[in-house]
Design a protein around this motif. Structure first.
Motif, mmCIF file in Angstrom:
data_model
loop_
_atom_site.group_PDB
_atom_site.id
_atom_site.type_symbol
_atom_site.label_atom_id
_atom_site.label_comp_id
_atom_site.label_asym_id
_atom_site.label_seq_id
_atom_site.Cartn_x
_atom_site.Cartn_y
_atom_site.Cartn_z
ATOM 1 N N PRO A 142 4.753 -2.718 0.607
ATOM 2 C CA PRO A 142 6.337 -2.479 1.048
ATOM 3 C C PRO A 142 6.120 -0.896 1.960
ATOM 4 O O PRO A 142 4.662 -0.462 1.662
ATOM 5 N N VAL A 143 7.345 -0.978 2.211
ATOM 6 C CA VAL A 143 7.226 0.106 3.277
ATOM 7 C C VAL A 143 7.275 1.285 1.527
ATOM 8 O O VAL A 143 7.900 1.113 1.104
ATOM 9 N N GLY A 144 6.579 2.938 2.203
ATOM 10 C CA GLY A 144 6.458 3.117 1.321
ATOM 11 C C GLY A 144 5.305 3.653 0.043
ATOM 12 O O GLY A 144 5.001 4.354 -0.067
ATOM 13 N N SER A 145 4.469 2.587 0.469
ATOM 14 C CA SER A 145 3.795 2.278 -0.718
ATOM 15 C C SER A 145 2.612 3.163 0.175
ATOM 16 O O SER A 145 1.998 3.754 1.222
ATOM 17 N N VAL A 146 1.219 4.027 -0.519
ATOM 18 C CA VAL A 146 0.441 4.711 -0.497
ATOM 19 C C VAL A 146 -0.625 4.138 -1.305
ATOM 20 O O VAL A 146 -1.546 3.589 -2.352
ATOM 21 N N VAL A 147 -1.735 3.419 0.179
ATOM 22 C CA VAL A 147 -3.148 2.647 -0.550
ATOM 23 C C VAL A 147 -4.189 3.518 -0.465
ATOM 24 O O VAL A 147 -4.717 4.401 0.347
ATOM 25 N N TYR A 148 -5.035 3.576 -1.858
ATOM 26 C CA TYR A 148 -6.238 3.469 -2.239
ATOM 27 C C TYR A 148 -7.203 2.800 -1.559
ATOM 28 O O TYR A 148 -7.467 1.630 -1.987
#
Length: 334
Positions: free
Chosen positions: A38-44
């Protein structure tokens, strides 16, 4: 930072804007993790080559349906830009821009970090756990300055990477410093951060993570999502996961409570025989021991005694748990 709060200038991070109708497809194709969040996610995530070796170690923030920000180390910006441009299909509408100079990033971490941010002008509702959960980002204000607050921490503490237009950088820094005075906020540098990330078992690209290592060997298998569909290196990683590996990155505690002059690259010995070489090394201020990483046999048990070549002598070491401070991540959850 473990007791109160710390602040660090992270503006040297490389920052890449990826946008357009083809942005998601491109990032999904080069990333081992699932970027379609979703918009707003931070993915490593890691980016891998066809053999499953790691060519990048980045975070990807989804700022809108078709707009993303890739954050990487300062020394790898050109490499990441080239990798994206090389793998962008000619028929995809994608814009890839280096925005490193346009944006400043400030790390604010520690058990009092939320208190500092509220005192600096962000409302409690804007920065609470419900508003910004782990690995999420949202726009907030620090006083009049616009800030993207990403709930991630390379130190393993509660806090944020705060990204703001470069013109606002000094104003945001000064406001945080002034607001943090009553909470014991102190500035710190990259060497202190290096020590804290090693206490948390976090890896560093180019030293702990290279093209010759796979995410599974590096202990990062949780960030590989083969089920998401095709991506570069997927077949090799699926095969590697099925076959297992006889080596993995291990955490070592070296010597006693005194600092040891160890810098990385030193030989690691088992029963006198060289079985590996150190990758990252730092003195852990919380555990009061020198910490090192080395790729060693996966079958070696925790507690196994080793020796490290330090100039003209050998220093005792022991294989420790992968994470020696806060292994469950409670501190990051605040």
């Amino acid at each position: 930072m473990r007791d109160r709060a710390g602040i660090i200038d992270l503006s040297s991070f490389g920052k890449i804007a990826v946008g357009g109708p083809g942005a998601l497809a491109l990032l999904h194709r080069v990333s081992a993790n699932d970027i379609d969040r979703p918009v707003g996610s931070v993915v490593y995530t890691q980016w891998c080559d066809e053999g499953g070796g790691m060519v990048a170690d980045v975070t990807v923030s989804r700022l809108a349906d078709d707009r993303f920000r890739v954050v990487t180390g300062a020394g790898y910006l050109a490499s990441e830009l080239a990798w994206l441009r090389t793998h962008a299909a000619d028929d995809e509408a994608i814009e890839i821009r280096d925005v490193s100079g346009d944006l400043a990033t400030i790390g604010l971490w520690g058990p009092r970090a939320r208190d500092v941010l509220v005192a600096a002008g962000a409302t409690a509702d804007a920065v609470g756990n419900d508003a910004i959960p782990m690995r999420r980002t949202r726009p907030i204000g620090v006083g009049p300055a616009p800030v993207d607050a990403a709930r991630i921490s390379y130190a393993g503490e509660l806090g944020w990477e705060l990204t703001t237009p470069a013109a606002w950088a000094v104003a945001v820094w000064d406001r945080l410093r002034a607001a943090g005075a009553e909470f014991g906020l102190e500035p710190f540098g990259y060497r202190a951060l290096d020590a804290m990330r090693m206490e948390k078992g976090y890896r560093y690209f180019g030293t702990d993570l290279t093209i010759l290592d796979t995410p599974f060997e590096a202990g990062l298998g949780a960030f590989v999502r083969p089920a998401k569909g095709p991506f570069i290196g997927r077949d090799a990683l699926v095969a590697a996961q099925a076959a297992g590996s006889d080596r993995r990155l291990r955490t070592l505690l070296i010597g006693g409570p005194d600092y040891e002059p160890i810098y990385g690259g030193e030989a690691v010995r088992l029963d006198g025989e060289v079985v590996g070489r150190l990758r990252s090394v730092a003195y852990g201020p919380t555990v009061e021991r020198t910490i090192g990483y080395a790729y060693l046999a996966a079958t070696l048990a925790e507690g196994t005694g080793l020796e490290i070549d330090v100039f003209d002598r050998r220093v005792d070491a022991v294989i420790a748990p992968d994470v020696v401070v806060d292994p469950l991540g409670d501190r990051m959850r605040g």
